[in-house]
Design a protein around this motif. Sequence first.
Motif, short mmCIF file in Angstrom:
data_model
loop_
_atom_site.label_atom_id
_atom_site.label_comp_id
_atom_site.label_asym_id
_atom_site.label_seq_id
_atom_site.Cartn_x
_atom_site.Cartn_y
_atom_site.Cartn_z
N LEU A 142 -10.48 -61.62 75.93
CA LEU A 142 -11.95 -61.40 75.55
C LEU A 142 -11.95 -60.21 74.61
N LEU A 143 -11.37 -59.25 74.88
CA LEU A 143 -11.44 -58.01 73.75
C LEU A 143 -10.84 -58.37 72.63
N SER A 144 -9.60 -59.39 72.59
CA SER A 144 -8.76 -59.79 71.38
C SER A 144 -9.88 -60.42 70.58
N TYR A 145 -10.68 -61.25 71.07
CA TYR A 145 -11.64 -62.18 70.47
C TYR A 145 -12.91 -61.11 69.90
N MET A 146 -13.27 -60.32 70.57
CA MET A 146 -14.73 -59.51 70.35
C MET A 146 -14.35 -58.54 69.06
N THR A 147 -12.97 -57.85 69.23
CA THR A 147 -12.67 -57.06 68.09
C THR A 147 -11.64 -57.54 67.12
N ARG A 148 -11.57 -58.85 67.19
CA ARG A 148 -10.73 -59.57 66.04
C ARG A 148 -9.35 -58.89 65.97
N GLY A 149 -8.74 -58.63 67.29
CA GLY A 149 -7.48 -58.12 67.33
C GLY A 149 -7.30 -56.70 66.79
N LYS A 150 -8.57 -55.64 66.56
CA LYS A 150 -8.30 -54.57 66.31
C LYS A 150 -9.03 -53.69 67.40
N PHE A 151 -8.35 -52.32 67.30
CA PHE A 151 -9.00 -51.32 68.23
C PHE A 151 -10.65 -50.96 67.88
N CYS A 152 -11.49 -51.08 68.71
CA CYS A 152 -12.85 -50.99 68.32
C CYS A 152 -13.55 -50.03 69.38
N ASP A 153 -13.87 -48.80 68.88
CA ASP A 153 -14.47 -47.72 69.69
C ASP A 153 -15.98 -48.21 70.11
N THR A 154 -16.58 -48.93 69.34
CA THR A 154 -17.87 -49.38 69.82
C THR A 154 -17.85 -50.26 70.93
#
Length: 649
Positions: free
Chosen positions: A310-322
Amino acid sequence: MRPEDWQDAGTSSWDPTLEPPEEADSTTLQEVLESAQPQTSRHVQAKFASTSVASSLVFSEVSDWALPQQSTSAMKPSRPKPKPQTSSNLVSHQSRRNSNRNRLCFLYPYPISLNSVVNTSVKRMADKILRFAAMHLTIDEYSLRCPDCLLLPSNPVSGKCGHTRCYKCVRNNQLELEWDGTVKRCPCGNVEFDVSQVNVLAKDILEKLLQTEKKIRAYIKQTFESQSLKDSSDMLNISEYYGVSVEHLEEHRLADTSSRIPISPQIRYNYSFELVESTRYLEASCELAKVAVSTNNVLSRKARKVLEQLLSYMTRGKFCDTTKNVICGLLSSQATKSWLKPSDLECVLCFETFTKPITTPCGHTYCQTCIERSVDYNLPCPLCKRSLRGFNLRSMCSINMIDTVLTSIGAVKPDIVPDPNVIPLCVCTVAFPGVSCSLFIFNRRHWLMVRRIIETEPRYFGMIPTEMQPNSCYGTILEVRDCLLLEDGSYILSTIGVSRFKMIEKNVCDGYDTARIEVISDIVTEMSLLPELNVLAEEISTKFTTWLTSMPRNLVTEILSSYGTITTVDSDVDTWSATDGPTWHWWIITILPLSHEVKVLMLSSTSLHKRLIAISRTLSTILQSLEATTEADKRTHQDLIVSWLERNL
């Protein structure tokens, strides 16, 4: 954006920098599938692209066991709602899930696969979220359940075994006892005690708990009331899922007790997929993180995998602090710390968080040590002034519910590692190594000390003379051999001396004295002094025998009953090399008619040779005083020996 602004949010509430795709409909589904993760196979894409009912995808293949339910997500009019599953096809549904466990499965409208690989950045973000979740835990509600009805207790009462149960369940067992005359026990096996009052603290905690996480509790209520109870298989599956006993299942349905169904990791796991289906991905990530840090190891591993996808989809595979900060904000707002503070779990006697909480028959909770000290002085309950006479604290166990709550907010006090150089202290008289010493402990401030000594191993404590005497910093470590508890709470202890010590520092712990000590021992005896020591031993044996035979018979009997039989005067090399010297010379010092000051001087001396000379001179003075004709001559001999001892020891 604040974390609360993300509640009930779909894709339109995301951070604009994430730029999620628009919600797919039946005409653009192929485009969504083509832009999905590369693990999607062509025949699976074609299969889902060819159907016009994209919302009929079942998410139970990802979950460990999804309870059949009707979707609560908002559906477009052009998409017919899927036919809700019922509990009658659970077996076939479970078989289908097992056969397709490794198949790529979808959560509409975004594909998620348990077998796909996420990159390192997403795993690193998931690790940080889970570490944050581990520090902001929610209460394990399964550990709060009533052992009888398996629901959160209503009007909770606590038993001596530490379990908290519904007042109604306890009362029903008491009525059964009156009916058939058998002994009713708590489901844990311990015999119940007569409960007349509700546990005030547990009731307050449960009332606050039921006001939290209202969305998932509404979800439980909706799914529980919609289940069918037509046959035994349905009832068994529903009972296993909700954690409710089969015997009370229909009763709970009629009594509308679904609000007291505890939130299990399995229910939370399935609820997260309900949120995913409703495109509330941040809330779903929050629920998955809670499951991932739960004690259910199998389910926690699956929840972590789904969270990473789920995190991979939401962040497009990048680390997202937001995204990470928003999820952590949700976890923080729903943690137990957000609605329950350590100050809510403080003992009114010591003003600190509970340590081994004990509930009295009147329903009030205190630390075990605090209420023990109160009962020792026959004081009533500090809050309601009800008499606690006859309340047996030694049979009470710590309340499991309060221990669980303390753990969830991180307020459990760490176990204090006992310092071997700090021992309980009793200021009374002079004791000696290897010599018996009987004590009558009538002072109430020492009763707690005696109980703690008996419960620990080794059962040691220190004995020093009264502080008004000089050299009172020297004493003897005593070991409790036997203990007799009297009706009024006082104790008779049978002890024996172990070794000598010097008191370095004195403190007070829970009303009684403690001391940091340094063990002292004799200096090593030189080989050149062994012949002289053997001669002294023979002289002491002869003089002591003469003195003992001159005593009245009843006095000798009393001495032997108080201090035991004297050991044989031995002059072996091993006897002289003992750390405290031979036991027989301490036995003689004990019964010598000397003041406590002089005996403490002998106790503090580290020279065995000087102590033997002092014993020999004292016995000589005693024998001379027996031959004296006047009292003045006797006092003169005694003054001479005391002055010699003070000069030479």
